[in-house]
Each structure stands twice: as structure tokens, then as C-alpha cells.
Write a protein that holds these residues in place. Structure first.
Motif, PDB file in Angstrom:
ATOM      1  N   VAL A 137       0.838  -1.194   0.000  1.00  0.00           N
ATOM      2  CA  VAL A 137       0.000   0.000   0.000  1.00  0.00           C
ATOM      3  C   VAL A 137       0.873   1.244   0.000  1.00  0.00           C
ATOM      4  O   VAL A 137       2.058   1.200   0.364  1.00  0.00           O
ATOM      5  CB  VAL A 137      -0.942   0.064   1.231  1.00  0.00           C
ATOM      6  N   ASP A 138       0.283   2.351  -0.405  1.00  0.00           N
ATOM      7  CA  ASP A 138       0.896   3.660  -0.201  1.00  0.00           C
ATOM      8  C   ASP A 138       0.454   4.135   1.175  1.00  0.00           C
ATOM      9  O   ASP A 138      -0.722   4.462   1.378  1.00  0.00           O
ATOM     10  CB  ASP A 138       0.451   4.631  -1.289  1.00  0.00           C
ATOM     11  N   LEU A 139       1.388   4.174   2.106  1.00  0.00           N
ATOM     12  CA  LEU A 139       1.030   4.497   3.490  1.00  0.00           C
ATOM     13  C   LEU A 139       0.560   5.944   3.637  1.00  0.00           C
ATOM     14  O   LEU A 139      -0.236   6.233   4.533  1.00  0.00           O
ATOM     15  CB  LEU A 139       2.220   4.245   4.417  1.00  0.00           C
ATOM     16  N   ILE A 140       1.033   6.841   2.777  1.00  0.00           N
ATOM     17  CA  ILE A 140       0.569   8.229   2.843  1.00  0.00           C
ATOM     18  C   ILE A 140      -0.920   8.277   2.539  1.00  0.00           C
ATOM     19  O   ILE A 140      -1.709   8.856   3.283  1.00  0.00           O
ATOM     20  CB  ILE A 140       1.347   9.128   1.857  1.00  0.00           C
ATOM     21  N   ASP A 141      -1.314   7.653   1.435  1.00  0.00           N
ATOM     22  CA  ASP A 141      -2.706   7.709   0.997  1.00  0.00           C
ATOM     23  C   ASP A 141      -3.621   6.876   1.898  1.00  0.00           C
ATOM     24  O   ASP A 141      -4.743   7.293   2.210  1.00  0.00           O
ATOM     25  CB  ASP A 141      -2.805   7.209  -0.446  1.00  0.00           C
ATOM     26  N   SER A 142      -3.147   5.697   2.323  1.00  0.00           N
ATOM     27  CA  SER A 142      -4.017   4.753   3.031  1.00  0.00           C
ATOM     28  C   SER A 142      -4.064   4.960   4.540  1.00  0.00           C
ATOM     29  O   SER A 142      -4.983   4.461   5.196  1.00  0.00           O
ATOM     30  CB  SER A 142      -3.561   3.308   2.742  1.00  0.00           C
ATOM     31  N   TYR A 143      -3.104   5.693   5.096  1.00  0.00           N
ATOM     32  CA  TYR A 143      -3.040   5.804   6.558  1.00  0.00           C
ATOM     33  C   TYR A 143      -2.759   7.241   7.008  1.00  0.00           C
ATOM     34  O   TYR A 143      -3.584   7.846   7.700  1.00  0.00           O
ATOM     35  CB  TYR A 143      -1.962   4.871   7.081  1.00  0.00           C
ATOM     36  N   ALA A 144      -1.628   7.809   6.558  1.00  0.00           N
ATOM     37  CA  ALA A 144      -1.252   9.143   7.031  1.00  0.00           C
ATOM     38  C   ALA A 144      -2.279  10.196   6.638  1.00  0.00           C
ATOM     39  O   ALA A 144      -2.543  11.133   7.400  1.00  0.00           O
ATOM     40  CB  ALA A 144       0.126   9.518   6.486  1.00  0.00           C
ATOM     41  N   PHE A 145      -2.873  10.057   5.445  1.00  0.00           N
ATOM     42  CA  PHE A 145      -3.914  10.990   5.015  1.00  0.00           C
ATOM     43  C   PHE A 145      -5.255  10.654   5.645  1.00  0.00           C
ATOM     44  O   PHE A 145      -5.983  11.534   6.109  1.00  0.00           O
ATOM     45  CB  PHE A 145      -4.040  10.965   3.486  1.00  0.00           C
TER      46      PHE A 145
END
Length: 421
Positions: A137-145
Motif C-alpha cells: 500500500v501507499d502508506l501516505i494515501d491509506s493511513y497518514a492521510f
């Protein structure tokens, strides 16, 4: 005077390794004339001079004023700001700033913030459960955002049925690569919705931040609807960006150092100290929001004319070797550092406590759920946003690599687990 110093061009390479530039500039002096993306200003790279600039009465934040707009035009930044963005507490001076901050400070110290920790934990766990079902996953898109967006919904009391629309508007408003038309359309939808939500909460107050802001008063003084919407827009953009990049930058450094990640997983009490070092060493912002001189001043031994941009580099100041020993190293045992990642003085960020709580929970739950998380690719392939304001990754591809033992969830926590729509 301003014409006596050469202008340093900040090229695209700067954004990929800003501290190399900051170190070189700092060796030559505490502040420099720079140009970035066509914008010209004075960049402060010294910790002590940065604090002086924060407190200098001849440096203003009123970029929405006619004088501020003239400075924007003069220095090539007329298209970067508008009154819809600048008409809030962040871009005011005393006494207006004093009034607005006094009115909203109690709400940010109230139960809407204090009692949110269980909900943030539940939201983080739900997001991580979804991530755990995927190989990469892209952690920025899926979690940090996703986490701060969901928390903002909680703070404002956005109904579950409206959360999907709210998140889509948020994504467009804060996306610096979206088209002007996309951001404008999302902004209109967002502001229209907020007006409706304010009307509903005025008639039916609840235990959320929006209701607290509506009823906030100092004697007979209250925020009007325009000021409320401006405050909420500030919460969305400033608070959101800070937390997204705090989480992203924190996770990146843990991916670089699995031994530190394991130490924090087994000793979560050290996570707050780790986050303070991330804020100091890899903070979410390059520079503080813009200021300009209203009169000639002398700063760091340099004479500066009126009508000049002042860009305070929080990132450079927080790695100033005159203030911090071994400043480029993350040191969990570092004594109280008094970094200025959240600003300094009267404009110190009101949302700092919330950002720290969100960051602590985000990292703690991630390390518990995915002790073997790893980068999906090469560190050399990661890219940073080309923004003089924001210091954050464009994306962070990871492999969860299999969850640890399921974290225990009490009955009370299970009841609080959010339904992410």
C-alpha cells in the motif's frame, strides 16, 4: 540593504535534500535572499534569529490586507494566496489575532480534544485492519492521510452519511497537484457544507469541537459565521498537512532503522520522545507561513527594507548546531530541545497537542499491528513534494509483511470502532 546580497536560487534538487542547502547557507550567515518557484524573500536559517523574527513587531502576517497583497505582487507570489485562504487567525496580527485566539483557545483545550484519544485509536485500528488485507500500500494515501481526515470528521461531528463526501472534498482542497477547477469546486462544496453544519450545531449543540467554537465567547464577544468558517478551513489545511507529514516522515525514519522501530514497539513510552525528534529533525514544514516587513528592520545583522518577505525556515533552525548538539541525529535521550516545529510565541500552533496525540497513536498502533513492515522499493526512489512550505513525501509504498498477534480490543473499544465509509 536588500539589493546588496545575491539571490540564491532554490532548484528542484533543494526539495530532495534541503538540509544540504541549509548547512551551506548557515555557514555563510543567518539569513539569505532566495528565490523559489519565482518567489523572492529572506530565508532565515538560524535558530536564534528565527525566534527574533517571530517576535519582531515590524514583521506582519496580514497577507490579506492591501499592504500584504502589494508585497505578494512585488515578490512574485500574488497567485499563491487569496483572501479565502488568508482570512483566518493564522494571518492576523494583534489585536485581532489576540481576540481570535482567546475565543478559540478554550475549545481546543476542552473535552472535544481531551476525550478524543479512544476514537483516534479506534480509527487507526480500523485503517490498519484494511491495510493488513493488502500485500502493498501507499502508506501516505491509506493511513497518514486517512487518519487526520477521519479525526477532523470526529471533531466536527460530521455524520457518517456525509463522511465520504467530506473526505473527497478534503483530498481535493489539500492536494497541491489538483487543478484550480478541482480545488475551487471542492472548496465551494466544503464551505457550503460547513455553513449548513454550523446552522445545525447552532440549533442543536453537541459534544464536538464545532459546537464548542460556536458557543465560545469572551464576555459578549463571539466568532461570527465568517470567522467560524475561516477557523475550520485553517483546521482542515494547516492541521491536516502537519499530521499527514508527521506520520509519513516518522514512518520513513523507522523503515530506515528497523532496530529503532523494534525498540519503540517494545517500549512505546519512548514514542513521544521519538516524535519530538522527528518534529525537530524531519518536521512537516520547511518554512513557517509567510510574513512581511512593515518597516525597515535589522535582523541577524542585516538591514532589510519594508515590504520584504520573511521566510523562517523551521527545518533549518531546528538543526542549527549552535542550538542543538549533533543536530542531524535522532536522539531519543536528547534533553528538552525546545524546537520550533510548531512555531514560536503568539503564533505557536493551537493544534500542536492534537497533532502529537494523533502521531503517537498512529505510530504505536502501526508498530503493534505490523512489526515487520518494510519499504516496497528503494529509498532512493522516494520523492518529496516540491513545496517551499510543506516537507512531505509524495508517497510511501510499504509492505505490511504480516501482522503481529491481534491486538486486544475491549468491549468498549469495539463499540467505538468506526465504520469508515
Amino acid at each position: 540593504m536588500t539589493g546588496a546580497m545575491e539571490i540564491v536560487e532554490l532548484t528542484d534538487d533543494f526539495y530532495q535534500d534541503p538540509h544540504a542547502t541549509y548547512r551551506a547557507l548557515r555557514e555563510r550567515g543567518p539569513l539569505h535572499r532566495i528565490r523559489a518557484n519565482g518567489v523572492v524573500g529572506w530565508l532565515i536559517v538560524d535558530h536564534e534569529v528565527a525566534k527574533q523574527a517571530f517576535a519582531e513587531p515590524a514583521i506582519s502576517k496580514r497577507i490579506g490586507s492591501p499592504e500584504g497583497q502589494a508585497v505578494l505582487a512585488k515578490n512574485g507570489a500574488a497567485e499563491l494566496f487569496n483572501t479565502a485562504i488568508s482570512d483566518n487567525m493564522l494571518f492576523t496580527d494583534p489585536p485581532q489575532h489576540t481576540r481570535l485566539r482567546r475565543l478559540v483557545a478554550k475549545a481546543f483545550a476542552g473535552p472535544a480534544i481531551r476525550d478524543l484519544q479512544p476514537r483516534i485509536t479506534a480509527i487507526a485500528d480500523a485503517l490498519l485492519d484494511d491495510i493488513g488485507e493488502r500485500t502493498a500500500v501507499d502508506l501516505i494515501d491509506s493511513y497518514a492521510f486517512q487518519l487526520p481526515t477521519a479525526v477532523i470528521c470526529e471533531l466536527l461531528g460530521v455524520p457518517d452519511a456525509d463522511k465520504a463526501d467530506f473526505r473527497s472534498w478534503t483530498a481535493a482542497v489539500v492536494n497541491d497537484s489538483a487543478t484550480l477547477e478541482e480545488r475551487t469546486a471542492a472548496g465551494i462544496s466544503y464551505l457550503t457544507y460547513l455553513s449548513k453544519l454550523i446552522a445545525e450545531r447552532t440549533d442543536d449543540p453537541r459534544d464536538d469541537l464545532l459546537s464548542q467554537l460556536i458557543i465560545a465567547k469572551d464576555h459578549e464577544d463571539r466568532l461570527d459565521e465568517h470567522e467560524l468558517i475561516a477557523m475550520l478551513l485553517l483546521l482542515l489545511i494547516a492541521g491536516h498537512e502537519t499530521t499527514v507529514n508527521l506520520i509519513g516522515n516518522s514512518v520513513l525514519e523507522l523503515l530506515r532503522d528497523p532496530a529503532r522501530a523494534e525498540r519503540l514497539r517494545t517500549n512505546p513510552e519512548a514514542i513521544p520522545a521519538y516524535l519530538e525528534e522527528i518534529l525537530r529533525c524531519h518536521g512537516s514544514l520547511h518554512v513557517a507561513t509567510v510574513r512581511y516587513t512593515t518597516a525597515p528592520i535589522t535582523l541577524g545583522g542585516t538591514d532589510i527594507d519594508a515590504g520584504e518577505f520573511i521566510l523562517i525556515s523551521l527545518a533549518a533552525a531546528n538543526r542549527d548546531p549552535a542550538r542543538f548538539t549533533d543536530p542531524d541525529r535522532i536522539d531519543l535521550e536528547r534533553p528538552e530541545s525546545r524546537h520550533i516545529a510548531f512555531g514560536h510565541g503568539i503564533h505557536h500552533c493551537l493544534g500542536a497537542t492534537l497533532a502529537r496525540v494523533e502521531g503517537t497513536i498512529a505510530i504505536s498502533r502501526l508498530l503493534t499491528k505490523f512489526p515487520d513492515i518494510s519499504l516496497d522499493g528503494e529509498f532512493s526512489d522516494l520523492t518529496w513534494r516540491k513545496s517551499l512550505l510543506i516537507h512531505g513525501l509524495t508517497n510511501l509504498p510499504v509492505r505490511p509483511a504480516g501482522p503481529a498477534e491481534s491486538h486486544p480490543v475491549s468491549d468498549a473499544d469495539a463499540d467505538r470502532r468506526p465504520l469508515l465509509v
